[in-house]
Design a protein around this motif. Structure first.
Motif, mmCIF file in Angstrom:
data_model
loop_
_atom_site.group_PDB
_atom_site.id
_atom_site.type_symbol
_atom_site.label_atom_id
_atom_site.label_comp_id
_atom_site.label_asym_id
_atom_site.label_seq_id
_atom_site.Cartn_x
_atom_site.Cartn_y
_atom_site.Cartn_z
ATOM 1 N N ASP A 1 14.677 -1.369 -17.261
ATOM 2 C CA ASP A 1 14.304 -2.566 -16.517
ATOM 3 C C ASP A 1 13.833 -3.658 -17.487
ATOM 4 O O ASP A 1 13.142 -3.362 -18.473
ATOM 5 C CB ASP A 1 13.188 -2.213 -15.533
ATOM 6 C CG ASP A 1 12.865 -3.356 -14.599
ATOM 7 O OD1 ASP A 1 12.008 -4.178 -14.961
ATOM 8 O OD2 ASP A 1 13.447 -3.401 -13.505
ATOM 9 N N LYS B 1 11.499 -5.827 -17.279
ATOM 10 C CA LYS B 1 10.043 -5.872 -17.401
ATOM 11 C C LYS B 1 9.516 -4.726 -18.281
ATOM 12 O O LYS B 1 8.519 -4.882 -18.984
ATOM 13 C CB LYS B 1 9.406 -5.812 -16.015
ATOM 14 C CG LYS B 1 9.692 -7.032 -15.141
ATOM 15 C CD LYS B 1 8.991 -6.919 -13.802
ATOM 16 C CE LYS B 1 9.275 -8.154 -12.949
ATOM 17 N NZ LYS B 1 8.619 -8.073 -11.618
ATOM 18 N N ALA C 1 10.729 1.182 -9.694
ATOM 19 C CA ALA C 1 10.518 -0.258 -9.499
ATOM 20 C C ALA C 1 10.947 -0.696 -8.098
ATOM 21 O O ALA C 1 10.412 -1.674 -7.550
ATOM 22 C CB ALA C 1 11.273 -1.052 -10.556
ATOM 23 N N GLY D 1 3.933 -0.105 -17.841
ATOM 24 C CA GLY D 1 4.162 -0.608 -16.489
ATOM 25 C C GLY D 1 3.265 -1.762 -16.105
ATOM 26 O O GLY D 1 3.059 -2.012 -14.906
ATOM 27 N N HIS E 1 4.731 -4.328 -13.748
ATOM 28 C CA HIS E 1 5.126 -3.855 -12.425
ATOM 29 C C HIS E 1 3.874 -3.649 -11.570
ATOM 30 O O HIS E 1 2.765 -3.545 -12.091
ATOM 31 C CB HIS E 1 5.901 -2.530 -12.517
ATOM 32 C CG HIS E 1 7.250 -2.665 -13.141
ATOM 33 N ND1 HIS E 1 7.438 -2.742 -14.502
ATOM 34 C CD2 HIS E 1 8.491 -2.731 -12.592
ATOM 35 C CE1 HIS E 1 8.724 -2.852 -14.768
ATOM 36 N NE2 HIS E 1 9.396 -2.842 -13.614
#
Length: 524
Positions: A10, A12, A65, A97, A100
């Protein structure tokens, strides 16, 4: 060289990795992450300090996610063998993370159930736990595992050890059959591999290095020391450790010192503290708050040396540990790989020194057989005939001499030398029987003088006591047979009342005819 951007993570997650300072994945990350992202079960084996934690945290964040957690039903589960390792995995999730909005809960012992229940009630995407505390929450009705999509077992060889197998089997039975399972460990014995076949479905085996090998950046050595006396072995062993630490000089920035037993951790901690070392102690019997405070102090440098049991040998990532000392040779050879893996992490150089006494030589041989290499030997700071003491024949002789001879009832029976027995017989006092001359050599004794009645009673009483005492005494006198004298009164001790010694007359028994005649006269 492959970069993280080539692993389909991902965006992010890639941003968080870049902010953490990582540019390229390690071999285990490069091979395991693609299989995890497509939903395959993975059995990952790699050396310690090679980034196994990121191998499952990065794909988990990417997969989770999308979606939202329900109350009391976590979407993923990570099982760790120790509280410290579980807390470390939680820290990694916070780093990778942070961009997120994934919720996380840490279930470990030593923390209030109430606070953990609040996190579970809100719903968590990632649940990190030790098996015992996880089952405690489940039995209290505060947790359901039917919504687990991804399950990770970190340090699988330790988690599947004999003590954890029942808990692991029960937890797997509470999770859906369709889950994705990831196993990661530095060692994986063949019997443990067969066990994983029960839990994993058609797994991809990722093995980036031969099992049970240490990083090439770790310089290993063993200091063999033969104590001058058996009762001074532990004292000399602590002195050897102090001298080895002092000999490292400025290269010794900090160190973890491993002991096999919790009691030895406390003893060594107090000894080093007494000699002026900046030291902390870590083992399983300490309160969780104390354990976390000591570990935090070692990480930030306020504690320089950490004396620990094997609770600190698994998975703890403290990048700047310069040395590892094995105060005790680990009994299980796999633990050696995990212990020395606390140094030389992320490509840095490290040094591991093991202190070995003669009775630990067999464990050292098992370690060298496991790592398929002979560990270099350094001279003991205290000197001594180490080479002679560590020879196999010397070890076998010590083991035989250490076993005392025992009698049939299991009691220790000292062995007397022949010279000692002869000396004992020569110095043995002569008994009355031995001093008595033979009958043919005996001289006729004069007739005894008359003895007063009182003195005769005392002599008879004492004779009765001597005949009763001891196992070798004659039975004559007990029943009054063959003794020539009247049997003494039993049960009155040293004193016999005079009235019991008086002679009394008994009327002679009458015949039947005389008794009948007297009866006829009385009735006439």
């Amino acid at each position: 060289m492959t970069s993280f951007s080539d692993l389909d993570l991902d965006p992010k997650v890639l941003e968080a990795i870049s902010e953490a300072g990582y540019t390229s994945p390690t071999p285990i990350q490069e091979q395991a992450i693609p299989h995890a992202l497509v939903g395959r079960d993975v059995l990952g084996i790699a050396q310690t300090g090679t980034g196994k934690t990121a191998s499952f945290t990065l794909p988990m964040i990417t997969i989770l996610a999308q979606g939202r957690a329900k109350a009391r039903m976590p979407r993923s589960l990570i099982l760790c063998p120790t509280r410290e390792l579980a807390a470390q995995v939680a820290e990694n999730f916070e780093i990778y993370g942070k961009h997120h909005r994934l919720s996380m809960a840490l279930l470990i012992g030593g923390v209030s159930f109430k606070d953990q229940d609040k996190l579970i009630d809100r719903g968590v995407d990632v649940l990190i736990a030790t098996p015992g505390r996880l089952l405690d929450h489940f039995e209290r009705g505060k947790l359901m595992l039917t919504g687990v999509q991804i399950m990770v077992v970190d340090e699988a060889d330790r988690m599947l050890d004999m003590g954890f197998i029942p808990d692991i089997e029960r937890i797997f039975g509470l999770t859906p059959f369709t889950r994705q399972t990831l196993f990661f460990s530095a060692t994986m014995a063949p019997e443990i591999t067969r066990l994983t076949e029960t839990f994993l479905h058609n797994p991809v085996r990722v093995e980036v290095a031969r099992q049970a090998t240490a990083s090439a950046t770790i310089e290993q050595s063993v200091c063999k020391h033969a104590p001058s006396r058996k009762d001074r072995s532990e004292t000399e062993k602590r002195e050897v450790l102090r001298r080895l630490m002092e000999a490292e000089g400025e290269e010794l920035r900090n160190a973890i010192i491993f002991c096999n037993r919790k009691r030895d951790v406390d003893v060594l901690f107090k000894s080093l503290q007494k000699h002026g070392f900046n030291v902390g102690a870590l083992h399983g019997d300490l309160d969780q708050a104390v354990r976390m405070r000591v570990l935090s102090g070692f990480r930030d440098g306020s504690i320089r040396f950490l004396v620990a049991s094997d609770v600190a040998a698994r998975g703890l990532d403290i990048p700047n540990v310069s040395h590892v000392f094995n105060f005790d040779v680990p009994i299980h050879s796999e633990d050696y790989v995990h212990r020395i893996g606390r140094t030389g992490r992320a490509g840095r150089k490290g040094r591991a020194i093991t202190i070995c006494l003669p009775h630990e030589a067999k464990y050292l041989a098992q370690i060298e057989d496991l790592v398929k290499a002979e560990i270099p030997v350094v001279e003991s700071p205290l000197g001594g005939g180490e080479a002679e003491a560590f020879r196999p024949e010397a070890t076998d002789r010590r083991e035989k001499e250490g076993k005392p001879s025992r009698s049939r009832r299991g009691e220790r029976k000292p062995r007397a030398r022949k010279a000692d027995r002869e000396e004992a017989q020569a110095t043995e006092p002569v008994t009355a029987e031995a001093a008595t001359p033979e009958p043919e050599e005996a001289v006729a004794a004069p007739a005894p003088a008359p003895v007063p009645a009182k003195q005769e009673a005392e002599e008879r009483s004492s004779e009765g006591r001597s005949s009763r005492g001891g196992r070798g005494g004659s039975s004559k006198g007990r029943g009054g047979k063959g003794g020539g004298r009247e049997a003494p009164v039993i049960g009155l001790g040293d004193h016999v009342p005079a009235f019991l010694l008086r002679e009394f007359k008994v009327k002679p028994s009458r015949s039947r005819s005389e008794a009948e005649q007297e009866e006829e006269d009385a009735t006439a």
